[in-house]
Design an enzyme around this catalytic site. Structure first.
Site, PDB file in Angstrom:
ATOM      1  N   ASP A 153       0.830  -1.198   0.000  1.00  0.00           N
ATOM      2  CA  ASP A 153       0.000   0.000   0.000  1.00  0.00           C
ATOM      3  C   ASP A 153       0.868   1.253   0.000  1.00  0.00           C
ATOM      4  O   ASP A 153       2.028   1.218   0.422  1.00  0.00           O
ATOM      5  CB  ASP A 153      -0.900   0.032   1.247  1.00  0.00           C
ATOM      6  CG  ASP A 153      -1.906  -1.104   1.242  1.00  0.00           C
ATOM      7  OD1 ASP A 153      -2.236  -1.593   0.142  1.00  0.00           O
ATOM      8  OD2 ASP A 153      -2.352  -1.494   2.332  1.00  0.00           O
TER       9      ASP A 153
HETATM   10  N1  URA Z   1      -1.311  -6.064   3.612  1.00  0.00           N
HETATM   11  C1  URA Z   1      -1.760  -4.795   3.715  1.00  0.00           C
HETATM   12  O1  URA Z   1      -2.777  -4.534   4.344  1.00  0.00           O
HETATM   13  N2  URA Z   1      -1.059  -3.831   3.101  1.00  0.00           N
HETATM   14  C2  URA Z   1       0.084  -4.040   2.424  1.00  0.00           C
HETATM   15  O2  URA Z   1       0.683  -3.106   1.901  1.00  0.00           O
HETATM   16  C3  URA Z   1       0.543  -5.376   2.334  1.00  0.00           C
HETATM   17  C4  URA Z   1      -0.180  -6.370   2.940  1.00  0.00           C
END
Ligand code: URA
Length: 237
Positions: free
Chosen positions: A102
């Site tokens: 993310d």
């Molecule tokens: N899980 C998440 O919630 N975000 C990420 O960036 C990777 C795994």
């Protein structure tokens, strides 16, 4: 003989799914003939053009790991012109990230132009473990830990937690630092796991993919993988 979309993806220019879309959109030709249906198999001798550009099937393969900073997009390009993980890597080949972190997640991400390896790492059947450190709201109770151990249902499908540890608890601020290992690749999956336990994630970082760790890479730093590491990643298939 291999499927056309697979050969395009393995040349490192796009994913297999996008290659299928390009074929269906009539943007791919083989030996001068436009192919707009899926199913064609090609050999090493066939000449493939994608969007009018000849496919180079002998590109140099490059492999990197980056310690992704917060506020960076995990894709090769961003329509809004924001900084992407690729911008951090000084390379003359077109690489892209394997999987996603993310925008606000930091940590280990692999970048390559090797579609074959990217597929191995992304395919659920290969069950590649990924370890995250999450700072979460609240302190977990026994019931939360039991639920984590037995697997959490997210959007109708169970996520198996391969490993889980509480690293630290802040009784004053009522937050916890936890380490979690999963083989799942679903978007926002770690955040969803803790959301479902009513302990939302405050900060998230990925520290490990299979045997790869960040070592002394600081935020924004990267390094090339060694041949030995690449071979080991291939062997995870
Ligand atoms: N899980 C998440 O919630 N975000 C990420 O960036 C990777 C795994």
């Amino acid at each position: 003989m291999e499927r056309l979309q697979k050969v395009i993806a393995e040349a490192g220019i796009t994913s297999r799914r996008k290659a299928e879309e390009l074929i269906l959109a009539g943007k791919v030709s083989v030996n001068g003939e436009v192919i707009s249906k899926l199913g064609l198999k090609v050999s090493g001798k066939d000449i493939i053009d994608v969007d009018g550009v000849r496919l180079n099937r002998n590109v140099v393969r490059k492999y990197y790991i980056l310690n992704k900073p917060r506020g960076v997009i995990s894709s090769a390009i961003d329509e809004k012109g924001r900084k992407t993980v690729v911008d951090y890597i000084d390379t003359d080949v077109r690489i892209y990230p394997v999987g996603r972190l993310d925008y606000d997640t930091t940590g280990l991400i692999i970048l390559t132009n090797d579609g074959k390896l990217a597929n191995i790492l992304a395919h659920p059947k290969n069950k590649i473990p990924k370890t995250y450190i999450a700072k979460i709201e609240g302190l977990l109770n026994k019931d939360d830990i039991d639920r984590l151990k037995s697997g959490i249902i997210i959007e109708g499908r169970k996520v198996f937690i391969e490993d889980f540890k509480i690293r630290d608890k802040d009784f004053e601020k009522k937050t916890s630092l936890v380490e979690i290992t999963i083989v799942e690749g679903r978007n926002h999956i770690v955040k969803k796991i803790f959301e479902s336990l009513k302990h939302p994630v405050i900060r998230l970082s990925r520290i490990k993919i299979a045997f790869l760790e960040l070592g002394n890479l600081k935020s924004g730093q990267y390094r090339e993988l060694t041949i030995k590491e690449v071979k080991k990643l291939y062997s995870l298939k």
